[in-house]
Design a protein around this motif. Sequence first.
Motif, PDB file in Angstrom:
ATOM      1  N   ARG A 293       0.834  -1.198   0.000  1.00  0.00           N
ATOM      2  CA  ARG A 293       0.000   0.000   0.000  1.00  0.00           C
ATOM      3  C   ARG A 293       0.872   1.253   0.000  1.00  0.00           C
ATOM      4  NH1 ARG A 293      -5.237   1.178   1.552  1.00  0.00           N
ATOM      5  NH2 ARG A 293      -5.508  -0.969   2.291  1.00  0.00           N
ATOM      6  N   LEU A 294       1.906   1.250   0.847  1.00  0.00           N
ATOM      7  CA  LEU A 294       2.769   2.424   0.960  1.00  0.00           C
ATOM      8  C   LEU A 294       3.506   2.691  -0.354  1.00  0.00           C
ATOM      9  CD1 LEU A 294       4.306   1.823   4.515  1.00  0.00           C
ATOM     10  CD2 LEU A 294       2.108   2.838   3.891  1.00  0.00           C
ATOM     11  N   VAL A 306      -1.826  13.109  -6.780  1.00  0.00           N
ATOM     12  CA  VAL A 306      -1.881  13.296  -5.325  1.00  0.00           C
ATOM     13  C   VAL A 306      -3.228  12.850  -4.770  1.00  0.00           C
ATOM     14  CG1 VAL A 306      -1.725  14.982  -3.464  1.00  0.00           C
ATOM     15  CG2 VAL A 306      -0.224  15.188  -5.452  1.00  0.00           C
ATOM     16  N   GLN A 307      -4.297  13.113  -5.490  1.00  0.00           N
ATOM     17  CA  GLN A 307      -5.624  12.752  -4.992  1.00  0.00           C
ATOM     18  C   GLN A 307      -5.758  11.233  -4.850  1.00  0.00           C
ATOM     19  OE1 GLN A 307      -8.164  15.053  -4.006  1.00  0.00           O
ATOM     20  NE2 GLN A 307      -8.788  13.117  -3.069  1.00  0.00           N
ATOM     21  N   GLU A 308      -5.240  10.472  -5.820  1.00  0.00           N
ATOM     22  CA  GLU A 308      -5.311   9.011  -5.740  1.00  0.00           C
ATOM     23  C   GLU A 308      -4.466   8.502  -4.576  1.00  0.00           C
ATOM     24  OE1 GLU A 308      -7.157   5.689  -6.653  1.00  0.00           O
ATOM     25  OE2 GLU A 308      -7.416   7.497  -7.887  1.00  0.00           O
ATOM     26  N   ALA A 309      -3.317   9.130  -4.361  1.00  0.00           N
ATOM     27  CA  ALA A 309      -2.469   8.763  -3.222  1.00  0.00           C
ATOM     28  C   ALA A 309      -3.215   9.018  -1.913  1.00  0.00           C
ATOM     29  CB  ALA A 309      -1.168   9.560  -3.256  1.00  0.00           C
ATOM     30  N   ASN A 311      -6.507   9.144  -1.485  1.00  0.00           N
ATOM     31  CA  ASN A 311      -7.621   8.197  -1.360  1.00  0.00           C
ATOM     32  C   ASN A 311      -7.148   6.864  -0.805  1.00  0.00           C
ATOM     33  OD1 ASN A 311      -9.257  10.136  -2.497  1.00  0.00           O
ATOM     34  ND2 ASN A 311      -9.214   9.254  -4.552  1.00  0.00           N
ATOM     35  N   LEU A 312      -5.936   6.459  -1.188  1.00  0.00           N
ATOM     36  CA  LEU A 312      -5.411   5.157  -0.794  1.00  0.00           C
ATOM     37  C   LEU A 312      -4.939   5.138   0.658  1.00  0.00           C
ATOM     38  CD1 LEU A 312      -4.866   2.348  -2.022  1.00  0.00           C
ATOM     39  CD2 LEU A 312      -2.598   3.158  -2.667  1.00  0.00           C
ATOM     40  N   VAL A 330       1.742  13.001   1.974  1.00  0.00           N
ATOM     41  CA  VAL A 330       0.535  13.064   1.127  1.00  0.00           C
ATOM     42  C   VAL A 330      -0.325  14.258   1.524  1.00  0.00           C
ATOM     43  CG1 VAL A 330      -1.604  11.894   0.501  1.00  0.00           C
ATOM     44  CG2 VAL A 330       0.526  10.600   0.614  1.00  0.00           C
ATOM     45  N   ASN A 331      -0.517  14.464   2.820  1.00  0.00           N
ATOM     46  CA  ASN A 331      -1.320  15.604   3.266  1.00  0.00           C
ATOM     47  C   ASN A 331      -0.668  16.931   2.889  1.00  0.00           C
ATOM     48  OD1 ASN A 331      -3.895  15.146   5.123  1.00  0.00           O
ATOM     49  ND2 ASN A 331      -2.504  13.427   5.472  1.00  0.00           N
TER      50      ASN A 331
END
Length: 560
Positions: A293-294, A306-309, A311-312, A330-331
Motif C-alpha cells: 500500500r505504501l 496526489v488525490q489518488e495517493a 484516497n489510498l 501526502v497531506n
Amino acid sequence: MNTIDCSHAILSRAKPALGSVSEKKKKNQTKISRLEEYLQQRDYLGALTLLEFQRSTGEIEEHGDLWLGYCSFHLGDYKKAMEVYKSLTAQPGCPAEVWVYLACVLFFLGLYKEAEDAASKAPMSPLQNRLLFHLAHKFNDEKKLMGFHQNLEDVIEDQLSLASIHYMRSHYQEAIDIYKRLLLQDRDFLALKVYVALCYYKLDYYDVSQEVLAAYLQKVPDSTIALNLKACNHFRLYNGKAAEAELKNLIDISSCSFEFAKELIRHNLVVFRGGEGALQVLPPLIDVIPEARLNLVIYYLRQDDVQEAYNLIQDLVPTTPQEYILKGVVNAALGQDIGSRENLKSAQQFFQLVGGSASECDTIPGRQCMASCFFLLRQFDDVLIYLNSVKGYFLNDDTFNFNYAQAKAALGNYKQAEEIFLVIQSEKIKNDYVYLSWLARCYIMNQKGQLAWELYLKMGTSSDSFSLLQLIANDCYKMGQFYYAAKAFDALEKLDPSSNYWEGKRGACVGIFQLILANKEPKETLKEVVPLLRNSGNPQVEYIIRILRKWAKDNRVLLS
C-alpha cells in the motif's frame, strides 16, 4: 517478522505407542519414518507429497490430516491449511487444540476477527497466548496486549513472539537485544541472524545488516528471505540495478515454493525498477504485504496523482514511523495543491509526531520530519538546524537540495541558495514553478536580473509565466535593476492593458534614466527605453519622451 511460532505445538514428532506390529503396521512405520525424515529436513513439499499420495491410496496414517495442515501452513499455502483444519473441527471428537491451529492460519490470511473467534474455542496454552498477543497488537488494544504480555514466559517461543511485537512497534533495538540474548544461549539459532539483520535494516544501518546477514548466508546460501534482504540492502546502499542483480537466483519466481516469497519478490522488483509495473503488481498485494500500500502511494505521488495517493492512504491508521511520514507527505502535497490549511496542519502534526518521538528524534528520517514540520510552520531558522545536521547524507539528492535551497533563500541567503538550486539535475524539479520563481528571485537579489529574464523567456505562455513576470517586475524594481523591471512591466502591460502596470513601467524607465545620469548604466540603454514607453497609450508618454530626447540631444545620444 510478524510471525507466530506454531510449529513446535502442532504435534509431537514422537511416534505413538504401538502394540504388536503386523506387516501392515511395519509398512506404515516405514512410511511414518519417511515422513519424519522429510519433516526433520524441513522438506515440507516432500512431506506433503507423501501425505497426499497416502491419502489417495487410502493408507494415510493416524494424524495424517493434522500433518497435511502443518505442511501446508509451512509452505505458506494458508488457504489449504485452513480448509484442512476447518474440516477437522467439523468432525466429532476433534482435538480442541485444532482450533488454535486454525486460528494461526486465519491470522496469516489477515482474517483477524475470525482468528480471535477460533482462538477463543481453544484451550489455554502458550501458543494461544502468543496468538492473542499478536491479535491485540493488530487491534491496537493496549490493555489486552499488556495482559497477554504478562503471560509470556522466558522460553524461546515466547521471547521470539515478544521480539516480533517490538519489531512491529518499531522498537528495533529492543528486538535486537532479545535476539542477541537468544543467540548467546545457542549459536545454532542461525535464523535469528536474519532477524537481527532485518532490525539493523530498519534502523538504516544497511552495512551492519549486510555484515550480520553474510554469516547466515554462508550456512544457508539459498534462503529466499535472506537473499531478498540482501537485495534490499543493496538497493539502499547502491541502486535498483544492484539490488535486482542480487535477486538473480530468485527472479525465476516459479522455482519458489513459498507463495509469500513469490509475492515478496514481485513486490520488491517493482520497487527496484522505480515503480515499473506498479499498477499491475501492487494492488492485489495491498492486504498481503503491508509495504505494498505504501509503495503504491509513493508511485501515485511520483506520477503527481496526489488525490489518488490520498484516497489510498486516508483511512490508514498509522502505526509505524514510515506510515506517519507518508501520511504527512501526502497531506502536505494535497494541502499545497488545493490550498487546504487543514491538510497542511495534519501534515505538520504527522511530521512532528515522528520527529519528536524518542525512538526517531536522532534518526535521519526523524530529523527530516522536524525540518518538514518547521518548513510548513515557515520557521526556516529551525528548518536549517535540522537540514544542516543531515546534509552530508544527501549531497546529490535533488529533493533535499530543493528544500535546502528554499530554506536558505527564505532567510535571505540568496548567494548560497542560488548555488544549491543550480546543482539540482531533476528536470521535473527544474520545470516546477516553485523552483523557477525561487531561482529567479535569487538571481535578482544577487544582481543577475538578466538571468531571471532569461528564465521567463524560456517559459511558454501560462499562468505560471505571468506570475514569474510579476515577480521579476517587482523584485527587479526593488533591487534597482530597472532595465529588466521595465521589460517585465512592459510585457505585463501587453498581457493586461487595463491594469496599472503602466505606473510600474513608468517608474522603472525613470529609474533607468537616473542610473544613466549617475553613470551606473550605459547611455545607449536609453535607446531601448523609448520603444518601451511608446508601447503604452498613456498621455504621460510623450511628455517623458520629450525630456529624454532633449537630454539625449544635449549628450549626443542618438535615439530612434
